[in-house]
Structure formats: C-alpha cells, structure tokens
Design a protein around this motif. Structure first.
Motif, short mmCIF file in Angstrom:
data_model
loop_
_atom_site.label_atom_id
_atom_site.label_comp_id
_atom_site.label_asym_id
_atom_site.label_seq_id
_atom_site.Cartn_x
_atom_site.Cartn_y
_atom_site.Cartn_z
N SER B 196 -9.79 -19.31 -2.71
CA SER B 196 -8.37 -19.38 -2.99
C SER B 196 -7.91 -17.94 -3.15
N ILE B 197 -6.78 -17.61 -2.55
CA ILE B 197 -6.35 -16.22 -2.57
C ILE B 197 -4.95 -16.11 -3.15
N ILE B 198 -4.78 -15.13 -4.04
CA ILE B 198 -3.42 -14.83 -4.51
C ILE B 198 -3.15 -13.38 -4.13
N ILE B 199 -2.07 -13.15 -3.42
CA ILE B 199 -1.79 -11.80 -2.95
C ILE B 199 -0.38 -11.39 -3.38
N VAL B 200 -0.31 -10.22 -4.02
CA VAL B 200 0.99 -9.65 -4.37
C VAL B 200 1.42 -8.77 -3.21
N THR B 201 2.64 -8.92 -2.78
CA THR B 201 3.07 -8.06 -1.67
C THR B 201 4.57 -7.77 -1.74
N HIS B 202 4.93 -6.60 -1.29
CA HIS B 202 6.35 -6.24 -1.17
C HIS B 202 6.82 -6.43 0.26
N ASN B 203 5.87 -6.86 1.12
CA ASN B 203 6.17 -6.97 2.53
C ASN B 203 6.47 -8.44 2.85
N MET B 204 7.75 -8.74 3.07
CA MET B 204 8.18 -10.13 3.29
C MET B 204 7.47 -10.74 4.49
N GLN B 205 7.39 -9.95 5.56
CA GLN B 205 6.75 -10.48 6.77
C GLN B 205 5.30 -10.84 6.48
N GLN B 206 4.67 -9.98 5.67
CA GLN B 206 3.27 -10.26 5.35
C GLN B 206 3.15 -11.59 4.61
N ALA B 207 4.01 -11.77 3.64
CA ALA B 207 3.98 -13.03 2.88
C ALA B 207 4.19 -14.20 3.85
N ALA B 208 5.16 -14.05 4.74
CA ALA B 208 5.45 -15.13 5.68
C ALA B 208 4.29 -15.38 6.63
N ARG B 209 3.63 -14.29 7.05
CA ARG B 209 2.54 -14.42 8.03
C ARG B 209 1.30 -15.07 7.43
N VAL B 210 0.90 -14.65 6.23
CA VAL B 210 -0.42 -15.08 5.77
C VAL B 210 -0.42 -16.21 4.75
N SER B 211 0.68 -16.42 4.02
CA SER B 211 0.54 -17.31 2.87
C SER B 211 0.94 -18.74 3.17
N ASP B 212 0.33 -19.66 2.38
CA ASP B 212 0.72 -21.06 2.45
C ASP B 212 1.83 -21.33 1.45
N LYS B 213 1.67 -20.72 0.25
CA LYS B 213 2.68 -20.90 -0.79
C LYS B 213 3.22 -19.53 -1.17
N THR B 214 4.46 -19.51 -1.63
CA THR B 214 5.03 -18.25 -2.09
C THR B 214 5.72 -18.49 -3.42
N ALA B 215 5.52 -17.52 -4.33
CA ALA B 215 6.23 -17.59 -5.60
C ALA B 215 7.14 -16.37 -5.70
N PHE B 216 8.40 -16.61 -6.04
CA PHE B 216 9.35 -15.50 -6.17
C PHE B 216 9.59 -15.22 -7.66
N PHE B 217 9.37 -13.97 -8.04
CA PHE B 217 9.50 -13.55 -9.44
C PHE B 217 10.76 -12.71 -9.63
N LEU B 218 11.34 -12.85 -10.81
CA LEU B 218 12.45 -11.98 -11.17
C LEU B 218 12.38 -11.75 -12.68
N THR B 219 12.40 -10.51 -13.09
CA THR B 219 12.36 -10.11 -14.50
C THR B 219 11.48 -11.02 -15.37
N GLY B 220 10.23 -11.14 -14.94
CA GLY B 220 9.27 -11.84 -15.79
C GLY B 220 9.33 -13.35 -15.72
N GLU B 221 10.11 -13.90 -14.79
CA GLU B 221 10.16 -15.35 -14.64
C GLU B 221 9.85 -15.74 -13.21
#
Ligand code: ATP
Ligand code: MG
Lengths: 283, 249
Positions: B196-221
């Motif tokens: 199972s992999i969790i990856i932090v990324t600032h690259n939107m395309q990367q998130a779209a290319r590799v991930s099955d799920k995405t979590a969007f964070f804002l100010t600690g939430e």
C-alpha cells in the motif's frame, strides 16, 4: 598633511602591525627548527645516525659515552599507543553519549566538566596519577598510558562530539525509518558517518600524548632501557630530555637536542597526516 | 480492506495545531496521493503514520491511528511499526557507505545474517526499484557516487528491502528531473500490487497518473478524500476544484 593621507597612513600602519604579528609566529617556528637542527645534527653526525637512532643503549656518563635513543623512541611509541588504546574508545563513547544520548540538563553539567579537564595543568594530572594509579600499577608503562589516555580525553571528546553533531540528521532519521532502534542507528549509521572527524581526533590525541612531558616523568619510572613489560618503567623522548638537560655536558647536551629533532620529526609526521586527512574529507 | 484507519486525529506542535479532526480510511493495496498547498499538514500526517513525529519535541497527538486494526500509538514496538511502514524522504538520504550496505542495513537490523539471503534481498530490492541494471557492477561503491535520481531509487530499494506493508513517500520526486521522475512513477505502478503506498506530491499530474485515491488537504484538515478520478473530474467541494484547476494560492 591632508585627512586622506592620515587615513592612508593609518591603514598602512595597521597592516604593518598585522604583518609583524604574523611574521613573529613564523619566525618563532623557524628559529626553533633552526636551533634544533644546528645544535642537534652535528651530534647525530658525530655519534653516527644509525648508532644514535637504532642504538639500544643510552649511557651518557660512561667513558666513552654511548648515545642510543631507540629505547626512548620505542618508549614514546608504546606509551602513546597505550594512551590511544585507552583514550580513544572512552573518548568516542563519551562523545556519543554527549551528542546523542544525554538529556540536556545533564549535558549542561558534563560539558563544562570536560572543558575543565582540558585546562588542568599536566603537573596536577601527574600528582593525581602518583596518588591514585601508581599504588596500583607502580611507576610503569601502564601507568603512563592510563594517565595519558585520561589527559587526551578532552581533545578526543571535543572533536569527536563536534564530528558527530555535524552528521546530517537525515542519516539518523533514515535509519530509524527502517526500523532500527536509537542505539543501532547511532552506532551503525551516525558514528561511521563521523569517522573522518574521529580519526582526526585520534591523530591530535597522538600529538598530545607524544609531546606530553611533565606528567609522564612523574609516573613512568624513566629507566633508560628498552621497555621490558607493561608493569616496568619506561622512558620517553620528552622525559629523556627534561631529566638530563640540567647536568648534560657538551656532546651529551647535543645528543639531547638531537632527541628533540627526532621528536619534532614525529610531530611533523602527525601534522602531515592531519592535513592529508583534512584534504581527504574535503573531497 | 483498509491498512490505516485514522479516527479523530488532532496534532499539536507546542501550541500550534497542525492537524484538525482527521478521519480517514486508507485502502490497502492501493496508491493514495496527498495533495494540498504548502504547510497544510501533509508531511505531518505522513509522519504520524510511522511515528517519526515521536522525534519532534512538543508534538502531541490525540485520537487514534490503527494499522490493520492495531493502535500504532498503543503498541510498544515502534521499530516493528517502522519496519512494517517504510518511508522515503523528500531529500534522498543514502547513508555514506556502499550501495550494498545501504540496502542490507535494514534486513541486517531485523536479523538477516546469511550472506546468500542478503545478496538475494539486495538484488530483489534493487530490481524492484528499477535500478539494478545501473548499479549491479558497483554494489561496493559508495552510494553517494550515484546521481540524485539514482540515489532516490536506491532509497526506495532500501525501504523495500525490509518488506514493508505500507510505503510512505514524501514528495519523492520533487528534487528530480523529468526522466528520473518518470522512472519512479513507473516503479510505483509496478510495486503497487505488493504494497500500500501513500505519496505526498505537489505535482497534480503525478497524483492523477499514479494514484487510485486522492486526499486534498487544507490548513490541517482533509477537505475531500475520494477516488482520484472523482477528485480530478468532479470534486464535490469548491475548494478542491479551485486548487486542482489552479485558481487557488
Ligand atoms: N517540527 C515542527 N515544529 C513546529 N511546527 C511544525 C513542525 N513541522 C511542521 N510544522 C508546521 O505544521 C504545519 C504543517 O507542516 P507540514 O510540514 O506537514 O506541511 P506540508 O503540507 O508537508 O507542506 P509542504 O508541502 O510545504 O511540505 C506547518 O504550518 C508547519 O509550519
Ligand atoms: Mg511536506
């Protein structure tokens, strides 16, 4: 004179002061080398370089006198090696403790203690050893090694500690992240990463140990013969010089100075290996 | 099945609250991407999952995090947790020793002694990290002699060498060129079945290319946590949409 000229003159004067200060220390080194060589080399020639360096007998008051300093060279090397064997492991472990284990409050207590050790005059170390170590192991090579091992601790601890602190925290974190415990991470990752600094510390320790005189004279027994055992007395090059200089006649005196030349040579080798170490770690 | 289940997690650095009421289930056998603006707490959450936050003085955590049902903060063996949950750092951090010893450090830590076994693990991990062919002839050379991209792949290999169940990656490609980045993305796609992999990324395309799920964070939430397709195609929250389309910060 215009204001400009005064400023210029002042600048020149200041740079002259700095130059003189810098030259003074270079001059001192130069004079020391010159004095040693001029007074020491002829004696070496007269005695014979091989007889002097490799002679196993030192009997300056016999007729004819015999000047072989091999016992003192070997004595210095043995005592220094003993000091390193005792001082380096203890010093490095202490540095690991200070840098990576001990709580801040204890550190504030220990660190000044270690610094204080560096400032204690060697004659006081000598007294301490006469009172505490000599009763156990006699005036011997072992006693001198233990004492020197203690005396080089502040050098080793200080340098090893700063080498350990210079290791990037990410190595430590990387090791933890693989499931290694604190001590495994420190000893197998952080410590090896600091090895060039620790090696430097050891070499400086050797320099201190080989040059130490007073404390060694007080506890080493100082018999001018080839070292026979750990528990028997030994005479180092420094001890040889300081013990006999007071009453030495012409050639004898020069032979002692020549001993100084040999000592200087050792120090030179140590300094060269230090700068080689520094160059290597820079790459 | 979920690997991590995070319940009502709050995290304070001293008096500053970096994470607020995080509730999140992370699916096993998938790649989850954490995205969000700088300082929103992505790395902080990642570090609570293998307890690297234990090192930070003044870091206080409430709530619960379970790994396959076990509370990781109640469990006493942090080292075992970190073996099960590997981590790859943003700045690659090869140890100043040989490539072989870098990879073998983890297995040795966990008791592997046989030379043969170590050789096998080293080769397998380097192959999995798609760097075997580049380094197989120089395993005894210092890992610091590798290029930045190679170093990062070696660090991934090092993390895989202890056979973790979960792999945490904090911006693993942010310091790398596009080709190295592509190599690492490819390798993620090949190892996804086993970890199972969790990856932090600032690259939107990367998130779209590799991930099955995405979590969007804002100010600690966590604003939104959903399938990557949903997040990128039709996010439910306006803030997610603003961020993804680049109208944000
Ligand atoms: N050790 C620490 N001590 C105090 N505050 C911290 C610490 N680490 C992080 N913070 C704060 O916590 C918040 C979240 O930080 P975090 O590193 O998790 O952000 P991030 O989402 O990973 O950002 P980036 O994308 O820039 O890496 C930030 O406001 C940061 O200043
Ligand atoms: Mg971050």
């Amino acid at each position: 004179m215009s204001k400009q000229n005064i400023i210029k003159l002042r600048e020149k004067l200041m740079s002259a002061v700095f130059l003189v200060a810098a030259l003074a220390s270079i001059l001192a080194v130069g004079l020391i080398c010159f004095f040693l060589l001029v007074n020491g080399l002829p004696a070496m020639g007269e005695i014979g370089v091989f007889k002097f360096l490799l002679g196993r007998e030192w009997s300056p008051t016999d007729i004819p006198p015999v000047f072989g300093i091999l016992p003192m060279i070997v004595g210095s090397l043995y005592v220094t090696a003993g000091a390193i064997i005792i001082g380096v492991p203890i010093g490095v472990l202490t540095a690991v403790f200070l840098a990576r284990v001990c709580p801040k409050r204890l550190y504030k207590l220990l660190k000044p203690g270690v610094d204080l050790m560096a400032g204690i005059p060697s004659v006081v170390y000598g007294f301490f050893a006469m009172a505490v170590i000599v009763p156990l192991t006699g005036s011997s090579m072992l006693t001198a090694s233990i004492l020197l091992g203690v005396m080089i601790l502040p050098t080793i601890i200080g340098l090893a500690e700063s080498a350990l602190r210079a290791v990037p925290e990410q190595y430590y974190e990387g090791a933890l992240a693989l499931g290694a415990g604190h001590y495994r991470s420190v000893f197998f990752i952080v410590l090896p990463a600091a090895k060039s600094g620790i090696l430097t510390a050891a070499v400086l320790g050797i320099g201190r140990a080989i040059g130490e005189t007073m404390a060694v004279v007080m506890v080493a027994g100082n018999q001018a013969r080839m070292p026979v055992s750990l528990l028997k007395g030994v005479r180092t090059m420094t001890a040889n010089i300081v013990i006999e200089m007071g009453y030495a006649g012409e050639l004898h005196r020069q032979a002692l100075i020549a001993t100084g030349v040999v000592l200087l040579l050792f120090i030179l080798i140590i300094n060269l290996s230090l700068s080689a170490l520094k160059n290597r770690s820079k790459q | 099945m979920n690997c991590f289940e995070i319940k009502d997690l709050n995290l304070h650095y001293g008096t500053f609250q970096a994470l607020h009421h995080i509730n999140m289930d992370i699916a096993a056998g998938e790649i989850t991407a954490f995205i969000g603006p700088s300082g929103c707490g992505k790395s902080t959450l990642l570090k609570t999952l293998n307890r690297m936050n234990d090192l930070v003085e003044g870091c206080k955590i409430t709530g619960s995090v379970t790994l396959y049902g076990e509370d990781i903060y109640a469990a006493s063996d942090v080292n075992l947790l970190r073996k099960r949950v590997g981590m790859v750092f943003q700045r690659s951090n090869p140890f100043p020793m040989s490539i072989y010893d870098n990879i073998a450090f983890g297995p040795r830590t966990h008791g592997v002694k046989s030379r043969l076994e170590l050789d096998r693990i080293v080769e397998e991990s380097l192959r999995a990290a798609a760097i075997w062919d580049e380094v197989k002839d120089r395993l005894k050379k210092s890992a610091l002699s590798l290029s930045g991209g190679q170093q990062q792949r070696m660090c991934i290999a090092r993390a895989l060498a202890v056979s973790p169940e979960v792999l945490l990656m904090d911006e693993p490609t942010s310091a790398l060129d596009p080709i190295s980045t592509e190599k690492i993305e490819e390798l993620l796609l090949t190892v996804r079945e086993k970890y199972s992999i969790i990856i932090v990324t600032h690259n939107m395309q990367q998130a779209a290319r590799v991930s099955d799920k995405t979590a969007f964070f804002l100010t600690g939430e966590v604003v939104e946590h959903d399938s990557t397709e949903t997040i990128f195609a039709m996010p439910h929250d306006q803030r997610t949409e603003d961020y993804i389309t680049g109208r944000f910060g």
